[in-house]
Every structure is written in structure tokens, then in C-alpha cells.
Scaffold this motif. Structure first.
Motif, mmCIF file in Angstrom:
data_model
loop_
_atom_site.group_PDB
_atom_site.id
_atom_site.type_symbol
_atom_site.label_atom_id
_atom_site.label_comp_id
_atom_site.label_asym_id
_atom_site.label_seq_id
_atom_site.Cartn_x
_atom_site.Cartn_y
_atom_site.Cartn_z
ATOM 1 N N GLN A 1 0.861 -1.170 0.000
ATOM 2 C CA GLN A 1 0.000 0.000 0.000
ATOM 3 C C GLN A 1 0.900 1.223 0.000
ATOM 4 O O GLN A 1 1.739 1.386 0.871
ATOM 5 N N GLY B 1 -5.105 -7.420 -0.673
ATOM 6 C CA GLY B 1 -5.763 -6.128 -0.553
ATOM 7 C C GLY B 1 -5.717 -5.331 -1.836
ATOM 8 O O GLY B 1 -6.158 -4.202 -1.863
ATOM 9 N N CYS B 2 -5.192 -5.934 -2.893
ATOM 10 C CA CYS B 2 -5.119 -5.206 -4.167
ATOM 11 C C CYS B 2 -6.522 -4.799 -4.626
ATOM 12 O O CYS B 2 -6.785 -3.644 -4.914
ATOM 13 N N SER C 1 -8.523 -2.136 -2.537
ATOM 14 C CA SER C 1 -8.036 -0.765 -2.430
ATOM 15 C C SER C 1 -8.828 0.181 -3.328
ATOM 16 O O SER C 1 -9.366 -0.230 -4.355
ATOM 17 N N ARG D 1 -5.541 1.183 -7.602
ATOM 18 C CA ARG D 1 -4.514 0.166 -7.789
ATOM 19 C C ARG D 1 -3.577 0.625 -8.899
ATOM 20 O O ARG D 1 -4.030 1.225 -9.877
ATOM 21 N N ILE E 1 -7.923 -8.100 5.712
ATOM 22 C CA ILE E 1 -7.067 -7.643 4.607
ATOM 23 C C ILE E 1 -6.948 -6.133 4.655
ATOM 24 O O ILE E 1 -7.917 -5.437 4.910
ATOM 25 N N ASP E 2 -5.750 -5.649 4.367
ATOM 26 C CA ASP E 2 -5.541 -4.208 4.308
ATOM 27 C C ASP E 2 -6.525 -3.604 3.297
ATOM 28 O O ASP E 2 -6.627 -4.073 2.164
#
Lengths: 794, 392
Positions: free
Chosen positions: A556, A622-623, A626, A629, B128-129
Motif C-alpha cells: 500500500q 488487498g489489491c 483498495s 490500484r 485484509i488491508d
């Protein structure tokens, strides 16, 4: 008076590369006819600054008190900061020491992190070296990083910025420039100078002409305090020497830094409203996610076993603990207890170096170093469970270590006369280097609110465990003094870089086995128009092979989730500079205009969820979740950077000196998003601003130095608003909506120096209590505050 | 020469010694095994398959109707095709709903009571982040008034006041994510991992909290679509998991579609209505509600209300089907879990019932508070829901 002048002159020269502390590979090619300071920084710096030579009497003394050290690379656009200057400015860190240098703009992602932009580039696109040893490793990431902060500013004697590509000498990564750090040297048993000199381990040059005695010890204690963040720190140092043969400089430092009070939120240029990201405490002044602890220790053992040869064993350890990443502590909108911290940010560098001078003509000066560097990072994102009765929650942990073995050899030939007149000379600097990185990377979750605590190890960390990287090359750079006024240089490097990574099937991370070869070159012309004016024209190529961060990392970042691209190709740059440099008794100035072309610049291209690497249940990254990306890609076409760096220092009567700098940078590159299909209406632009290009910025410093050791000063740092934003900047919450507003920050300085016994320095920072932020930073600048430094020793 | 060698040796030794001191000796983490023994609690209940009768329901004249866009009060717009057209790139909220479904497959759709390691895996997905947990922690219930300005933390933006934990505690209804959902979900994970009590109950709490979260999120994102157009996409994504009508629904939409296709369509129409409004009033021209002309404000209010009404009915349908399952033979092993789901989600609708002045509210509350409802209790509860939330 003359003796005093000698002291002043010598103290200035100490930070320049004397035979004892010369930076390896530094040039030694003073024009034989002129013995000008140009190109002959070592001995010349001492002699040229001598009051006796200058004939300026007392004024010259005053000038010399404040004079800057010439950069080693004074044949091109470069500048330097010495210890004496740092003692008046009181920087918080090594990057902070560069805030007044033209062409440098210091971004901060955290209170304990800072990354200098050199000519619009930073991080993996600038080269950091410590005592000639490369600090860049294969995990230096896209955009700003924290690693230069891990060089303890209290161990630095001399810090030089070489602006523009410098890959011929420094290899991969030196696209924007190089940051060259020279550490303090032990005294080798010479007596300490009195009343002048920087008094902090660099005195040996001042005492160069003194007769060494037996065992000599110089202890020193330095204490620092700052009110804006409650910093309290100290460094204890002992310089032990014997008979000009053996020197041991050892020190240990510690500081505790609390939450940073700022001038408050800056205003968004787009809305005019306060921008409260990252977050403030309820006083609207204290920035959350700031403060850290720091321990540093260093030992430098020098054995000068004859006047021509020395052996140095050195160890530098930096340990930073509990440094929050300000924009993630807490993240925007998250509960205030959520925090991403660098629990550990450690760097250990140890090396053995052999220096020789006045050797045989093909190797008149040489240095060979063998180094080991270990970088250790331990991150933890803590999310509380929100249950008052049960402590704990979820920790997202990461641990990355890089072990780097380095071997570097540099040498300079003697200068050979060409022709019968002896006016023209030729010489060659050359060298080779090899650095090998071995990477450990792990990530795991811990649920600390269950009994027993549960650990869930993820299949990969930020990088791929077991990855390796080799960066190597050999270079040669001949130069010619064509007469007393024209110096021509040209050189080249052949580089070989290899990356391999075992991949990770569970997370869909590819195996990598890549090798790149590159040849880069440079050429430069310096014309001494007069004794005090030179004109420079330089062409320098740079290259940067994709590193393990580019090829394997998932993380991140400020703008969003960034993932790897195993197919990246090297970036290549060419910087063209031309400018003037003035070295007059009353004026020092430089004005350089530059233009850099970067081909296949690695940038962030927006990606959709479906493009995310396989992040199934086995190893979620976590892609997809988010907001934005990005994948690193080679931008198709040329990225362009151009700018102007200028500085002027005028020495006035009565010990006054005024210095002003200004830097302008403009950057633009290909749009990472492909153009829309023909026929569709769109506001698509084929070219966009590059990310986090610094705004027009500069500084003004007025200093008064009295021969009694007292100084007073005033400094102003300023920048205009930066509203030209890259795509990634627009999704970065650290950059206010519409850009970063301009600022002007005024500091006052005062101090007293009675070397080596006492040094007292104070900076009254941000007198007008301006709310300001360096473009791209997470951290706003300190509020109106007092910074104090006291050094005692003998 | 030998003398020099002797002198060099200490240097080398010093370097080696210093290198050794640089070592850091924290051990590598290893996976903990919490056991894969079957969880306590039997087979989880399937919600009742009883048909939902909405034959008497018809859209309001003011509603956006994808089935008949020419005859609704909305001008022609991007939503008239009946498909949701993205405002921007697919939003990350799709991935969060996918994560929700992954957790569902581990904890309540697996056909057996979940085991402790299922909870560990589920919690890893949840954490999860930038994932589901990160959004649960910050979710506000826009049905409730915002934190009063006089109590705002001046260091925090107006729309982030619930991130201040003292304010979240003081205003738990508005700050439903941090104050209610977060502790509930984490407590259920803890119970599931530690094996405290009935694993199905822990799973049911998580499921109910997730449905509550999706319900709030769909509504909230439709509101924050005013300043940020792409939040319209998030509203659609939270409800559907990123699918069009007829596609493979996830999360709340999967349940609603299974029980009442009509309600499902009406929720989808509500989402389309907001997207239609955003299409008609561009965010560039009208970045805030106040910037909108009067008709634009009215159209937005209308669209958002349509969505809200449909969501109420959707949640009511989910609750009633779970309530009715109490009597199913299949559910005999996990009635406690099933009823826990009903209690948590049922409580979410109390605010709306209060707003509507529902006479049976006290009775509704009493029924929800029961530990072991009888068939009559369940029928009474369903009766109230069908009366109050009769049509989407």
C-alpha cells in the motif's frame, strides 16, 4: 591574526577531502598551471581560503568563518554542506541538512522519515553513498523512502549533492543525482585546535601541521532539545589517537522525539478549506502519528601505517524504533487507534577500507573497500478489536531484511603533462564496484485478542523471500586540462545487473531470472573564463535497472495499492547542464540550467480489479479492495525534466554574509493510461505532470559571524504552490485537493563557538508560526519553536 | 610484512565482531494450529423457502423504473437500459463483498458448523488491508443525525468524526460501524477461534453484522455519491457484489434475490435511480447538495428515498425468511444461531419503525428479545414485518 586566519582556513578545509578523509574516487586533477580551486578541491581549499594568501586582512577572516566548503565534484553542478553549517542550522536528520541546497527538496512521509528530491527525482532514482559505499539496495522503492534518514547526521562531516545523472561513477539509480556523505574522521592523536574548527572530530585537518604527540583523547558530549516535538537527545563521543598513526572515533547517540506540533493544517488550494489529512489531535496543532526513538552507535578505527597508506575499519549502526507512518497512523477515516508503525528501522554498515596516495603513476591514489550492510525493517499495522473488555486486536506484520555485500575499488592516475609546455595535463579516474543483495521478507497476521494468540503466516511478504540482486560495473573517466583554463572530461561505465526471485505460487508471483547490461557515458567541459568565473557544459547519462521492489513488491502506497511487474526494463536518462560558477572573494554563486530526458521511466499505471495479481483466499493482498490500484510500467516515450538551480552568497563587511538559493523544476511524462479509442470524446491528455515535482522554491540566509565565536542569523525558506499533479498525486491523500499551498518559513539563529570546549547553537524556528507542508509530505512543518544544541568537549 | 599482518588482523577481527553484534535475533513467525475439529452447533439453518407474496406491490409514481423508463418521472438517462453503468473504474467495494462471500462459504454456507481454523481463515480475509474490516470500522449510519457540530473534534474533518473513539462511543447509532459492528464481529471471531459456545451462533453474528453493514453501506455510498461520483459505483457494488440484474449476486443481494426477486429488482432500481440523477446532474457542475438546483435536490431526495424504502423491505424479507426457518426441521440443530441472526438484523429496522410510528413496535421489540420463540411468536414477528415493510 595570521594564526587565527590559519585556524579558520584549516577548519573550513577539514570537511573537504583532505588526504586523510578524501572521498574515494574524488578527483585530484588540479590544473598544474593555476592550482585553481576548480578541480583541485583538496589542497586548494585550504590554501585558497587562507587570509594571508587572499590579502583581505580582517575581512578575510570574517569571510572564512562563514565560507562554504567546495564540493568535491566542483567541475559540475554540485554543492556541499559541512558540519559547521549543520551546527548553525541544526537539522533534524541527514536529509534535513539539505533543505538549503539548491535543487534539493525534502519530502517527509513520516516524522522519522525524509527523502530528498534531487532535480525532481528521489528514492530509487537518486544515489546515496556513505564514505563512498553505496547505500541504495534492491528494495529502494518508487517515490520517497526513509533510508537517508538512517544516516545519523551527527556522524557527518561533509554532505555533498551532485545534481544530475551520475551513473558513470555511481552506477545504477543515479538518475537525479547523488548524495555523497563523508563521515567524521578520528584525530590520530594530533592536538585539538583552539577557538575554531568545528570541534567535532574533524579537527585533524586544522591540526594538520601540528606535531603528533603520544596518546591523545578528545571526549565530546552533544545535547539537543527541540520544543516542537519535545526532542531530547545526546551523543557522547570519544576521539582517541596516538602519534598520528592510530585513531579511534567512537560515539553513541540516543534521542526521544515526541508528537510534533505544527502550525496547523494547510489550506487546500482547490477549496480554501483546512486539509486535515493526515490527522491532527483536537488542538489542531499536534500531528498524530509522529514521534520516534533513535539509537545510533559508530566506531571508526584508522591506522595510518605510513604517510601514504591507511586502513580504516568502520561500523555504523542506526536503530529507529516506533516510528509511525504519519498518513497511516491513523489512516484517513479509520478509528484513531489504528496505526501503521515501523517498529524497527535499522541499518548497520560495517566496512574495511584501504586508502593509498602518492603511489605509482597509474594508481597515484586508490581506495578499496569491502562492506557489509544490513537493512532491517519491521512494520506493524495495529487494529484494535473495539471491545472494551478485551485488549488487543489484529496485527498485520511485515519484516524485510536486506543483506548487502559490497566491493568497491577506485583509483586515480597521476596527472601527466602533455606537450613540452607542461601546461596541459591528462589523468584518469577509474574504478569498479559490485554489490550483492540477499533478501528476507515475511508477512503475517496475529490475532492478539484470542487465547492463545494466533499467528497466520502469509505466503509472501512485501517482497519475495530469498530474492537476490547483483549490481556491478566498471568505469573510467579520463580528463584533460587543455591549457590552464579548459578542462575536458569524458568517461563511461559498463554495468551488469542481475535479479532473481524464486516467486510464490500461492500469490501468483512469478519466478524472476533477469540480467541487464548497460553502457553509459558522460562528457563535460569546464572553462575558466577568469580566475573567479567558470562556465560548465555537461552531458551525463544515467541508468537504473529495475530492482526487487519494482519486480516483486506488493504494498500500500500513498496513492493506492502498488504491485509488481516482472517484465520491466531499465530506465535510462541523459542530463544536459550548462551554467556558471563564481568563486570570488566577495561572491560565491552558481547558476545552472538543466534538462533531463528519461526513457522508459518506470511509473504507476492505474489498474482495475481484474488486473490484480492472483490474490485468492490463500494469500489475500488487498489489491482488489483498495480504492486505487497501480502497476509499475515502463512509460512509453520520453519523460522530461527541466529546471534551474541557483545560489548566490555575498560576503559583506563586518562579518556579514547573505546567501540565497532558488530552484525551479518542471516535469512531464507520457500518460500511463492508453488513449481512448478513436472517435470517443474525452479530456484525455497524452502527457501528464510527473509525480511530486517540487514547486518553485528557495531560501535566503543572512549570517553574522564575529571572531569571538558568536554568530547570529536569519533564514527564510519559501515555496510557491504546486498545483501540477500527476495521476497518482490526485489519489494521494497527503496532497491536498488541488495541490500543496505555498509557504514562507522564517527562522532566527544564534550561537557561540569556543572550540573545542563549547558550542552553543539555537534556532528559533518558524517565527511567524506558518502552517506549511513540503509538497508530497505527510507531515506538516514544525510550529514556532526553539531548537537548542550544546556541545562540550576538549 | 609479518608485523603488518599481525596489525591488520585486529582490524578484520573488529569488523567481524561488529558485524556479529549487528545481528537481530527475533524468530521467524510460524502458523498456529487451532485445530480442525468440527465446530459445536450442528448444521446451520437454511432460510425458509416460503414464497414471499408481493403481488399487491407496485412502484410509486415517483420511482425510477428500469422496466418502464419512458413512463417514470426521470428524464432519459444512463440508467434507462436497466444495467448499472459504472461512473469510474470498478470499485474496491466489489472485492470486499467477494471477501464477504468467501467468509460466508467458510462460516455459514459450508453445510456444517464452522471449525476454529475456519474462523481464523475468515478473520484473515476480513482483516485484509483496505478490506472488509477496514470499512466496517468506519461505517456510519446516515439514517441517524450526525455528531453535533458543537462536539466535533476540530482536528478531524466533519465527515470523519466517528473515527474519534469518544464520539463513536457517545453516538453509537450514528457511528454504528466502530461502536456496534466492530466489537460484535470481533467478539464473534474470538468466540469462534477460541471455541466458546456454539460456533453457528458466532457465525450467525458475523453474518448478521455483515448484512447490516451492506445495508448501511449501500445507503451511505448513494449519499456520498453527491461529492464523489464514483461512490455511486460503490453503492451498487456493496449491494450486488458487482453484478447486473440476472447476474451472480453476492452478499445481501444474493439473499434478497433468492427470497424476493421483486424486492431485489426494486433495490436495484433505487441504485439505478441515484446513478440516473448523477448522470443528469454532473459532479463537476454540482459538487455538493447545496450546489444543486431545486429540481436536482428534489430528484436526488426522491432517488435516495426510493433506494432506502427498497432496502428496508429487502432487509425485512431476509429477516422474515430466517425467522420462518425456526420451525423448519432442517433447522433443528441451529435454531439458536438462526434466531441470533434474526435478533441482530431485526433490531436494525427498529429505527425505521419508530420513524413510521408503528403501533406494534413494543411487541416487535419483545418478540426479538425472546430467547426461544414459539411458532406463534415467529408468526407474530413476520406479521409485523409484512405489515410495516409490505412493499419495496
Amino acid at each position: 591574526m595570521a594564526a587565527l586566519s590559519l585556524f579558520f582556513a584549516a577548519s573550513i578545509a577539514q570537511a573537504a577531502p583532505s588526504p586523510q578523509n578524501a572521498s574515494p574516487g574524488a578527483e585530484s586533477d588540479a590544473s598544474p598551471a593555476t592550482q585553481s580551486r576548480y578541480g583541485g578541491a583538496k589542497e586548494d581549499a585550504t590554501s585558497s581560503a587562507s587570509a594571508e594568501d587572499s590579502g583581505y586582512g580582517e575581512d578575510a577572516d570574517e569571510r572564512e568563518i562563514t565560507v562554504h566548503v567546495d564540493p568535491v565534484h566542483d567541475y559540475r553542478d554540485a554543492s556541499a554542506v559541512d558540519r559547521r553549517t549543520m551546527q548553525t542550522r541544526l537539522p533534524r536528520s541527514a536529509p534535513d541538512a539539505l533543505r538549503y541546497e539548491p535543487g534539493v527538496f525534502v519530502q517527509q512521509s513520516g516524522h522519522g522519515q525524509a527523502s530528498p528530491y534531487v532535480r525532481g527525482l528521489t528514492g530509487q532514482q537518486t544515489l546515496i553513498a556513505f564514505d563512498g559505499i553505496r547505500l541504495n539496495n534492491a528494495t529502494f522503492r518508487q517515490g520517497p523512502n526513509q533510508y537517508f534518514f538512517t544516516v545519523d547526521s551527527r556522524t557527518i562531516a561533509h554532505l555533498e549533492v551532485v545534481r544530475g545523472s551520475a551513473s558513470t561513477r555511481w552506477g545504477s539509480d543515479a538518475l537525479g543525482g547523488a548524495l555523497l556523505t563523508t563521515p567524521l574522521e578520528p584525530n590520530l592523536g594530533r592536538p585539538a585546535p583552539r577557538r575554531s574548527g568545528n570541534g567535532n572530530g574533524g579537527e585533524h585537518a586544522a591540526a594538520e601541521g601540528r606535531r603528533p604527540t603520544g596518546w591523545v583523547v578528545h571526549p565530546r558530549l552533544a545535547m539537543t532539545a527541540r520544543t516542537a516535538d519535545g526532542e531530547a537527545g545526546a551523543r557522547a563521543q570519544v576521539d582517541l589517537g596516538w602519534g598520528g598513526k592510530i585513531g579511534l572515533l567512537t560515539g553513541v547517540g540516543y534521542r526521544v522525539v515526541g508528537p510534533l506540533r505544527t502550525g496547523g493544517p494547510v489550506l487546500s488550494p482547490a477549496t480554501g478549506e483546512p486539509w486535515r489529512e493526515p490527522r491532527f489531535d483536537s488542538d489542531q496543532r499536534t500531528q498524530l502519528g509522529t514521534g520516534f526513538r533513535e539509537l545510533s552507535a559508530d566506531t571508526r578505527l584508522v591506522w595510518q601505517f605510513n604517510p601514504r597508506m591507511r586502513l580504516t575499519a568502520a561500523y555504523y549502526d542506526y536503530r529507529q524504533k516506533d516510528a509511525p507512518r504519519t498518513d497511516k497512523c491513523p489512516p484517513a477515516e479509520a478509528p484513531e487507534s489504528e496505526c501503521l508503525r515501523y517498529l524497527d528501522q535499522f541499518r548497520t554498515l560495517t566496512y574495511l577500507a584501504f586508502d593509498s596516495e602518492r603511489g605509482p603513476a597509474p594508481m597515484e591514489r586508490a581506495r578499496v573497500s569491502v562492506s557489509y550492510q544490513r537493512q532491517h525493517e519491521r512494520t506493524q499495522l495495529l487494529r484494535d478489536n473495539g471491545i472494551p473488555e478485551i485488549d488487543g486486536g489484529t496485527e498485520s506484520n511485515g519484516r524485510d531484511r536486506v543483506h548487502t555485500l559490497g566491493l568497491r575499488a577506485t583509483a586515480s592516475t597521476a596527472s601527466w603533462s602533455v606537450g613540452d609546455s607542461g601546461v596541459s595535463t591528462v589523468g584518469v579516474d577509474y574504478g569498479a564496484d559490485l554489490y550483492f543483495d540477499q533478501l528476507e521478507s515475511l508477512a503475517w497476521l496475529r490475532f492478539t485478542d484470542v487465547d492463545p494468540v494466533i499467528t497466520d503466516v502469509l505466503s509472501r511478504g512485501q517482497y519475495v523471500d530469498g530474492s537476490r540482486y547483483l549490481s556491478s560495473g566498471a568505469w573510467v573517466e579520463p580528463y584533460v586540462w587543455a591549457g590552464p583554463r579548459v578542462r575536458v572530461r569524458a568517461g563511461g561505465r559498463a554495468a551488469l545487473v542481475h535479479a532473481d526471485s524464486p516467486g510464490d505460487e500461492d500469490s501468483g508471483t512469478r519466478v524472476i531470472e533477469r540480467t541487464w547490461g548497460a553502457v553509459v557515458g558522460n562528457a563535460g567541459l569546464m572553462v575558466l573564463a577568469t580566475e573567479w568565473l567558470s562556465w560548465h557544459l555537461d552531458f551525463d547519462q544515467g541508468f537504473r535497472a529495475p530492482n526487487l521492489d519494482d519486480l516483486t513488491s506488493r504494498q500500500q502506497t500513498g496513492p493506492g495499492f502498488q504491485y509488481e511487474n516482472a517484465d520491466l526494463e531499465p530506465e535510462r536518462s541523459l542530463s544536459l547542464d550548462t551554467g556558471f560558477r563564481v568563486r570570488h572573494e566577495r561572491v560565491e554563486a552558481s547558476l545552472f540550467a538543466w534538462h533531463a530526458f528519461i526513457r522508459q521511466l518506470i511509473g504507476r499505471a492505474p489498474r482495475e480489479i481484474d488486473d490484480c495479481p492472483d490474490d485468492g483466499v490463500v494469500n489475500p493482498t488487498g489489491c482488489g479492495a483498495s480504492r486505487t490500484r497501480f502497476q509499475l510500467v515502463n512509460l512509453d516515450g520520453w519523460a522530461l525534466l527541466r529546471g534551474v538551480d541557483a545560489s548566490v552568497r555575498v560576503f559583506l563587511p563586518l562579518g556579514l554574509a547573505v546567501r540565497t538559493t532558488a530552484s525551479w523544476t518542471w516535469g512531464e511524462g507520457p500518460n500511463p493510461v492508453p488513449p481512448p479509442e478513436a472517435g470517443t470524446t474525452s479530456n484525455y491528455r497524452a502527457r501528464l505532470p510527473l509525480s511530486r515535482i517540487p514547486p518553485l522554491n528557495g531560501s535566503v540566509e543572512l549570517m553574522w559571524n564575529h571572531r569571538t565565536g558568536v554568530w547570529l542569523g536569519s533564514a527564510l525558506r519559501w515555496a510557491t504552490a504546486q498545483t501540477r499533479l500527476a495521476l497518482a498525486d490526485e489519489s494521494d491523500t497527503r496532497i491536498p485537493l488541488g495541490g500543496t499551498p505555498g509557504y514562507a518559513v522564517w527562522d532566527l539563529r544564534a550561537g557561540y563557538r569556543f572550540d573545542p570546549n563549547v558550542l552553543v547553537s539555537a534556532v528559533f524556528e518558524n517565527v511567524l508560526d506558518a502552517a506549511y507542508r513540503y509538497h508530497g509530505s505527510s507531515v506538516n512543518g514544525a510550529t514556532r519553536s526553539l531548537n537548542l544544541n550544546l556541545e562540550l568537549g576538549f | 610484512m609479518a608485523t603488518r599482518t599481525l596489525l591488520i588482523a585486529p582490524f578484520a577481527a573488529a569488523v567481524l565482531a561488529l558485524s556479529a553484534t549487528a545481528c537481530i535475533t527475533d524468530d521467524d513467525p510460524v502458523d498456529d494450529d487451532v485445530g480442525d475439529e468440527g465446530g459445536e452447533g450442528g448444521t446451520p439453518c437454511d432460510p425458509a423457502a416460503d414464497a414471499v407474496d408481493e403481488s399487491a406491490c407496485a412502484p410509486l409514481d415517483s420511482d425510477f423504473q428500469s422496466a418502464d423508463p419512458d413512463n417514470d418521472p426521470y428524464p432519459a438517462c444512463i440508467s434507462d437500459s436497466g444495467s448499472y453503468e459504472l461512473y469510474a473504474d470498478p470499485p474496491g467495494s466489489i472485492d470486499r463483498v467477494v471477501a464477504l462471500q468467501d467468509i460466508a462459504d467458510l462460516l455459514w454456507n459450508a453445510g456444517a458448523a464452522p471449525r476454529p481454523d475456519d474462523f481464523v481463515m475468515a478473520r484473515s480475509i476480513y482483516e485484509i488491508d483496505q478490506g472488509l474490516g477496514s470499512r466496517v470500522d468506519r461505517r456510519e449510519d446516515l439514517h441517524y443525525p450526525p455528531v453535533p457540530e458543537a462536539e466535533w473534534d476540530p482536528g478531524v474533518d466533519a465527515d470523519k468524526q466517528c473515527s474519534v473513539e469518544a464520539l463513536a462511543e457517545a453516538y453509537p447509532d450514528r457511528c454504528a460501524g466502530p461502536a456496534k459492528l466492530r466489537p460484535m464481529i470481533n467478539q464473534a471471531f474470538i468466540d469462534g477461534i477460541e471455541g466458546n459456545g456454539d460456533a453457528n451462533v458466532a457465525a450467525a453474528k458475523i453474518e448478521a453484522a455483515f448484512m447490516w453493514f451492506v445495508y448501511l453501506s449501500t445507503y451511505k455510498e448513494a449519499n456520498t455519491c453527491i461529492p464523489k461520483g464514483k461512490d455511486c459505483d460503490s453503492s451498487w457494488a456493496y449491494y450486488t457484489g458487482g453484478a447486473q440484474i440476472g447476474g451472480e449476486m453476492l452478499g445481501l443481494a444474493k439473499l434478497v434475490e433468492a427470497y424476493s426477486p421483486n424486492t431485489h429488482q426494486r433495490i436495484f432500481d433505487g441504485i439505478l435511480a441515484v446513478r440516473c440523477w448523477r448522470d443528469l446532474y454532473s459532479v463537476d457542475d454540482y459538487p455538493t447538495y447545496e450546489d444543486l438546483p431545486e429540481d436536482g435536490q428534489a430528484l436526488y431526495d426522491q432517488a435516495w428515498e426510493q433506494l432506502d424504502e427498497a432496502l428496508h423491505r429487502g432487509l425485512a424479507v431476509v429477516i422474515r425468511q430466517h425467522a420462518l426457518a425456526q420451525d423448519d426441521d432442517q433447522c433443528s440443530e441451529a435454531t439458536e444461531a438462526n434466531w441470533t441472526f434474526v435478533q441482530i438484523t431485526g433490531d436494525v429496522l427498529v429505527r425505521e419503525m419508530e420513524e413510521r410510528g408503528v403501533a406494534e413496535l413494543d411487541e416487535y421489540r419483545s418478540l426479538l428479545a425472546l430467547d426461544a420463540p414459539t411458532t406463534e411468536d415467529v408468526e407474530a414477528l413476520v406479521g409485523i414485518l409484512d405489515t410495516v415493510f409490505d412493499c419495496p
